[in-house]
Design a protein around this motif. Structure first.
Motif, PDB file in Angstrom:
ATOM      1  N   ALA A   1     -71.274   6.984   9.493  1.00  0.00           N
ATOM      2  CA  ALA A   1     -71.298   8.517   8.925  1.00  0.00           C
ATOM      3  C   ALA A   1     -72.029   8.050   7.572  1.00  0.00           C
ATOM      4  CB  ALA A   1     -69.922   8.709   8.536  1.00  0.00           C
ATOM      5  N   TRP A   2     -71.737   7.009   7.057  1.00  0.00           N
ATOM      6  CA  TRP A   2     -72.428   6.746   5.678  1.00  0.00           C
ATOM      7  C   TRP A   2     -74.087   6.505   5.610  1.00  0.00           C
ATOM      8  CZ3 TRP A   2     -70.269   8.455   1.468  1.00  0.00           C
ATOM      9  CH2 TRP A   2     -69.047   8.316   1.291  1.00  0.00           C
ATOM     10  N   ALA A   3     -74.292   5.955   6.804  1.00  0.00           N
ATOM     11  CA  ALA A   3     -75.780   5.806   7.101  1.00  0.00           C
ATOM     12  C   ALA A   3     -76.388   7.277   7.651  1.00  0.00           C
ATOM     13  CB  ALA A   3     -76.162   4.920   8.201  1.00  0.00           C
ATOM     14  N   GLY A   4     -75.571   8.035   8.145  1.00  0.00           N
ATOM     15  CA  GLY A   4     -76.000   9.305   8.620  1.00  0.00           C
ATOM     16  C   GLY A   4     -76.339  10.330   7.507  1.00  0.00           C
ATOM     17  N   VAL A   5     -75.634  10.175   6.486  1.00  0.00           N
ATOM     18  CA  VAL A   5     -75.789  11.094   5.128  1.00  0.00           C
ATOM     19  C   VAL A   5     -77.301  11.325   4.900  1.00  0.00           C
ATOM     20  CG1 VAL A   5     -75.449  11.692   3.000  1.00  0.00           C
ATOM     21  CG2 VAL A   5     -73.410  10.713   4.303  1.00  0.00           C
ATOM     22  N   ALA A   6     -78.197  10.245   4.765  1.00  0.00           N
ATOM     23  CA  ALA A   6     -79.459  10.273   4.205  1.00  0.00           C
ATOM     24  C   ALA A   6     -80.353  10.669   5.702  1.00  0.00           C
ATOM     25  CB  ALA A   6     -79.912   9.128   3.712  1.00  0.00           C
TER      26      ALA A   6
ATOM     27  N   ALA B   1     -68.760  16.719   7.308  1.00  0.00           N
ATOM     28  CA  ALA B   1     -67.992  16.559   8.697  1.00  0.00           C
ATOM     29  C   ALA B   1     -69.099  17.350   9.775  1.00  0.00           C
ATOM     30  CB  ALA B   1     -66.798  17.140   8.727  1.00  0.00           C
ATOM     31  N   GLY B   2     -69.452  18.607   9.370  1.00  0.00           N
ATOM     32  CA  GLY B   2     -70.393  19.124  10.389  1.00  0.00           C
ATOM     33  C   GLY B   2     -71.495  18.642  10.718  1.00  0.00           C
ATOM     34  N   ALA B   3     -72.249  17.982   9.427  1.00  0.00           N
ATOM     35  CA  ALA B   3     -73.683  17.329   9.803  1.00  0.00           C
ATOM     36  C   ALA B   3     -73.440  15.964  10.463  1.00  0.00           C
ATOM     37  CB  ALA B   3     -74.031  16.955   8.257  1.00  0.00           C
ATOM     38  N   HIS B   4     -72.140  15.454  10.283  1.00  0.00           N
ATOM     39  CA  HIS B   4     -72.067  14.043  11.163  1.00  0.00           C
ATOM     40  C   HIS B   4     -71.824  14.484  12.547  1.00  0.00           C
ATOM     41  CE1 HIS B   4     -70.945  10.134  11.700  1.00  0.00           C
ATOM     42  NE2 HIS B   4     -69.861  10.311  12.519  1.00  0.00           N
ATOM     43  N   GLY B   5     -71.416  15.613  13.019  1.00  0.00           N
ATOM     44  CA  GLY B   5     -71.765  15.970  14.426  1.00  0.00           C
ATOM     45  C   GLY B   5     -72.905  16.220  14.894  1.00  0.00           C
ATOM     46  N   VAL B   6     -73.686  16.903  14.124  1.00  0.00           N
ATOM     47  CA  VAL B   6     -75.129  16.853  14.206  1.00  0.00           C
ATOM     48  C   VAL B   6     -76.006  15.471  14.452  1.00  0.00           C
ATOM     49  CG1 VAL B   6     -77.376  17.939  13.690  1.00  0.00           C
ATOM     50  CG2 VAL B   6     -75.294  19.269  13.448  1.00  0.00           C
ATOM     51  N   TYR B   7     -75.578  14.842  13.414  1.00  0.00           N
ATOM     52  CA  TYR B   7     -76.310  13.388  13.376  1.00  0.00           C
ATOM     53  C   TYR B   7     -75.751  12.691  14.784  1.00  0.00           C
ATOM     54  CZ  TYR B   7     -76.698   8.596  12.121  1.00  0.00           C
ATOM     55  OH  TYR B   7     -77.059   7.066  11.809  1.00  0.00           O
ATOM     56  N   THR B   8     -74.535  12.552  15.018  1.00  0.00           N
ATOM     57  CA  THR B   8     -74.256  11.786  16.345  1.00  0.00           C
ATOM     58  C   THR B   8     -74.754  12.367  17.551  1.00  0.00           C
ATOM     59  OG1 THR B   8     -71.914  13.137  16.342  1.00  0.00           O
ATOM     60  CG2 THR B   8     -71.967  10.737  15.091  1.00  0.00           C
TER      61      THR B   8
ATOM     62  N   LEU C   1     -70.890  10.448  -4.778  1.00  0.00           N
ATOM     63  CA  LEU C   1     -70.166  10.743  -3.569  1.00  0.00           C
ATOM     64  C   LEU C   1     -69.485   9.585  -2.821  1.00  0.00           C
ATOM     65  CD1 LEU C   1     -70.103  13.248  -1.465  1.00  0.00           C
ATOM     66  CD2 LEU C   1     -71.944  12.007  -0.064  1.00  0.00           C
ATOM     67  N   ASP C   2     -68.038   9.478  -3.282  1.00  0.00           N
ATOM     68  CA  ASP C   2     -67.416   8.361  -3.170  1.00  0.00           C
ATOM     69  C   ASP C   2     -66.256   8.731  -1.963  1.00  0.00           C
ATOM     70  OD1 ASP C   2     -65.285   9.788  -3.985  1.00  0.00           O
ATOM     71  OD2 ASP C   2     -64.894   8.301  -5.746  1.00  0.00           O
ATOM     72  N   HIS C   3     -66.397   9.591  -1.285  1.00  0.00           N
ATOM     73  CA  HIS C   3     -65.540   9.801  -0.189  1.00  0.00           C
ATOM     74  C   HIS C   3     -66.389  10.644   0.889  1.00  0.00           C
ATOM     75  CE1 HIS C   3     -65.313  13.352  -2.767  1.00  0.00           C
ATOM     76  NE2 HIS C   3     -65.067  13.952  -1.869  1.00  0.00           N
ATOM     77  N   HIS C   4     -66.042  10.619   2.311  1.00  0.00           N
ATOM     78  CA  HIS C   4     -66.391  11.229   3.488  1.00  0.00           C
ATOM     79  C   HIS C   4     -65.292  11.714   4.230  1.00  0.00           C
ATOM     80  CE1 HIS C   4     -68.740  12.005   6.976  1.00  0.00           C
ATOM     81  NE2 HIS C   4     -70.010  11.745   6.194  1.00  0.00           N
ATOM     82  N   PRO C   5     -65.301  12.700   4.731  1.00  0.00           N
ATOM     83  CA  PRO C   5     -64.066  13.079   5.528  1.00  0.00           C
ATOM     84  C   PRO C   5     -63.960  12.485   6.869  1.00  0.00           C
ATOM     85  CG  PRO C   5     -66.017  14.714   5.614  1.00  0.00           C
ATOM     86  CD  PRO C   5     -66.512  13.764   4.797  1.00  0.00           C
ATOM     87  N   LEU C   6     -64.843  11.838   7.209  1.00  0.00           N
ATOM     88  CA  LEU C   6     -64.990  10.932   8.639  1.00  0.00           C
ATOM     89  C   LEU C   6     -64.949   9.476   8.470  1.00  0.00           C
ATOM     90  CD1 LEU C   6     -66.861  13.345  10.653  1.00  0.00           C
ATOM     91  CD2 LEU C   6     -64.266  13.348  10.578  1.00  0.00           C
ATOM     92  N   ALA C   7     -65.040   8.843   7.240  1.00  0.00           N
ATOM     93  CA  ALA C   7     -65.365   7.673   6.930  1.00  0.00           C
ATOM     94  C   ALA C   7     -64.650   7.129   5.697  1.00  0.00           C
ATOM     95  CB  ALA C   7     -66.774   7.078   6.885  1.00  0.00           C
ATOM     96  N   GLY C   8     -63.562   5.999   5.830  1.00  0.00           N
ATOM     97  CA  GLY C   8     -62.955   5.610   4.621  1.00  0.00           C
ATOM     98  C   GLY C   8     -63.938   4.644   3.746  1.00  0.00           C
ATOM     99  N   VAL C   9     -63.380   4.492   2.653  1.00  0.00           N
ATOM    100  CA  VAL C   9     -64.013   3.570   1.679  1.00  0.00           C
ATOM    101  C   VAL C   9     -62.981   2.677   1.182  1.00  0.00           C
ATOM    102  CG1 VAL C   9     -65.518   3.216  -0.547  1.00  0.00           C
ATOM    103  CG2 VAL C   9     -65.689   5.268   0.871  1.00  0.00           C
ATOM    104  N   ASP C  10     -63.491   1.352   1.173  1.00  0.00           N
ATOM    105  CA  ASP C  10     -62.388   0.246   0.412  1.00  0.00           C
ATOM    106  C   ASP C  10     -62.115   0.444  -0.795  1.00  0.00           C
ATOM    107  OD1 ASP C  10     -61.200  -2.667   1.268  1.00  0.00           O
ATOM    108  OD2 ASP C  10     -62.155  -2.740  -0.717  1.00  0.00           O
ATOM    109  N   ASP C  11     -60.977   0.202  -1.446  1.00  0.00           N
ATOM    110  CA  ASP C  11     -60.758   0.414  -2.812  1.00  0.00           C
ATOM    111  C   ASP C  11     -61.817  -0.219  -3.697  1.00  0.00           C
ATOM    112  OD1 ASP C  11     -58.823   2.256  -2.388  1.00  0.00           O
ATOM    113  OD2 ASP C  11     -57.275   0.769  -2.322  1.00  0.00           O
ATOM    114  N   GLU C  12     -61.894  -1.395  -3.380  1.00  0.00           N
ATOM    115  CA  GLU C  12     -62.853  -2.329  -4.312  1.00  0.00           C
ATOM    116  C   GLU C  12     -64.177  -1.788  -4.093  1.00  0.00           C
ATOM    117  OE1 GLU C  12     -62.020  -7.051  -4.395  1.00  0.00           O
ATOM    118  OE2 GLU C  12     -61.791  -6.212  -2.489  1.00  0.00           O
TER     119      GLU C  12
END
Length: 248
Positions: A188-193, A98-105, A57-68
Motif C-alpha cells: 500500500a505504501w508503494a501504491g500511494v505514489a 483505501a479506495g485508491a488501494h483497491g484501484v491500485y491492486t 502521512l504517517d498512517h494508512h488505513p490498510l498498512a501499519g507502520v512500526d512505531d520506530e
C-alpha cells in the motif's frame, strides 16, 4: 508516464545530486514520441526547506507502520517545522487511500498475473473502469498539490526484515510492533505514489534501535520530479544523507 497504467522506473544512488544526474540522462520521451515531444521538467518549487508546504502521512488505513519508523518520520517532520516549513497532518483534498488501494491492486494484479497458471483475467471493460478510477484519483492528487508541495510518508512500514520464502504468498507474515501482519499489506505504501503516476524520492529517515536504517518517501506532483529531488537535496544538506554501513 501517462500512457502506462503503473510505471516505476528510477535509479538508486547515494545522494540527491547523483539522482539528479541520473534523471538528466534517463528522462525523456521514447524514440517514437521524440519526433514530436520534448520533456521540460519544471524546476523545484522552492530553494529553501522553510518555504515548503509538507503534508505528513504517517498512517494508512490498510498498512501499519512500526512505531520506530513512525517516530523517525515524525521526528523529521518536527525538524522541518522548526526550520520554518509549513507542516500539516491532514487534508480534505487527500484521495481516499483505501479506495485508491483497491484501484491500485486491481491494476497491479491484472498486470502481474498475466500469463500465470490459474490466473483469472479481468475483462477489458473492467480494466477500462479501473483506468477511469485512476484518472479521477490523479485529478485529486493534482488538487492536493495546489495546497501542499510534497507529501512525506514511510517507504515501508518496517526496516529491513528477514526474507520469507513461503511458497504461498497469502501465508507470508511480517512482524510489525510485535504483531503478525499480512506480508503484502505493505505494498500500500508503494501504491500511494505509483497509482497517481507521481514522482517519489526516498530519503534517509533514521535507524532502529537494532541499527537498521529506514527511509521516508518524498512524494510530489506529476512531472515535478525536480521538486522531490530538490527537497531531498535540501534535507540531505540539513539532516545528513547516506551513511556507509559498518563492514562495507
Amino acid at each position: 508516464g501517462a500512457g502506462v497504467a503503473l510505471a516505476v522506473v528510477g535509479p538508486l544512488a547515494r545522494s540527491a545530486a547523483e539522482l539528479e544526474l541520473a534523471l538528466d540522462v534517463l528522462a525523456g520521451p521514447d524514440v517514437e514520441e521524440a519526433r514530436g515531444y520534448q520533456l521540460a521538467l519544471r524546476p523545484a518549487r522552492h530553494a529553501r526547506l522553510a518555504d515548503y508546504r509538507v503534508l505528513v502521512l504517517d498512517h494508512h488505513p490498510l498498512a501499519g507502520v512500526d512505531d520506530e519508523v513512525k517516530a523517525g518520520l515524525n521526528g523529521l517532520a518536527g525538524c522541518l517545522q522548526r526550520l520554518g516549513a509549513e507542516v500539516i497532518r491532514s487534508s480534505s483534498r487527500l484521495p481516499d487511500l483505501a479506495g485508491a488501494h483497491g484501484v491500485y491492486t486491481g491494476l497491479l494484479m491484472a498486470a502481474m498475473s498475466r500469463g500465470q497458471p490459474g490466473a483469472q483475467p479481468i475483462s477489458s471493460h473492467e480494466w477500462m473502469t479501473l483506468l477511469d478510477a485512476q484518472a479521477g484519483i490523479r485529478r485529486q492528487w493534482a488538487d492536493l498539490f495546489e495546497e501542499v508541495d510534497v507529501v512525506l510518508a514511510p517507504v515501508h512500514g518496517t526496516a529491513a526484515f528477514p526474507h520469507d520464502d513461503e511458497p504461498d504468498p497469502s501465508k507470508r507474515i511480517l512482524t510489525l510492533n510485535g504483531e503478525p501482519t499480512p506480508y503484502f499489506a505493505q505494498v500500500a505504501w508503494a501504491g500511494v505514489a505509483t497509482l497517481g503516476n507521481l514522482p517519489a524520492t526516498a530519503i534517509p529517515a533514521g535507524r532502529t534501535k537494532a541499527g537498521l536504517p529506514f527511509g521516508a518517501q518524498v512524494i510530489g506532483p506529476y512531472l515535478e520530479d525536480r521538486t522531490t529531488l530538490g527537497f531531498a537535496a535540501l534535507a540531505e544538506r540539513e539532516f545528513g544523507g547516506f551513511e556507509r554501513p559498518p563492514g562495507f
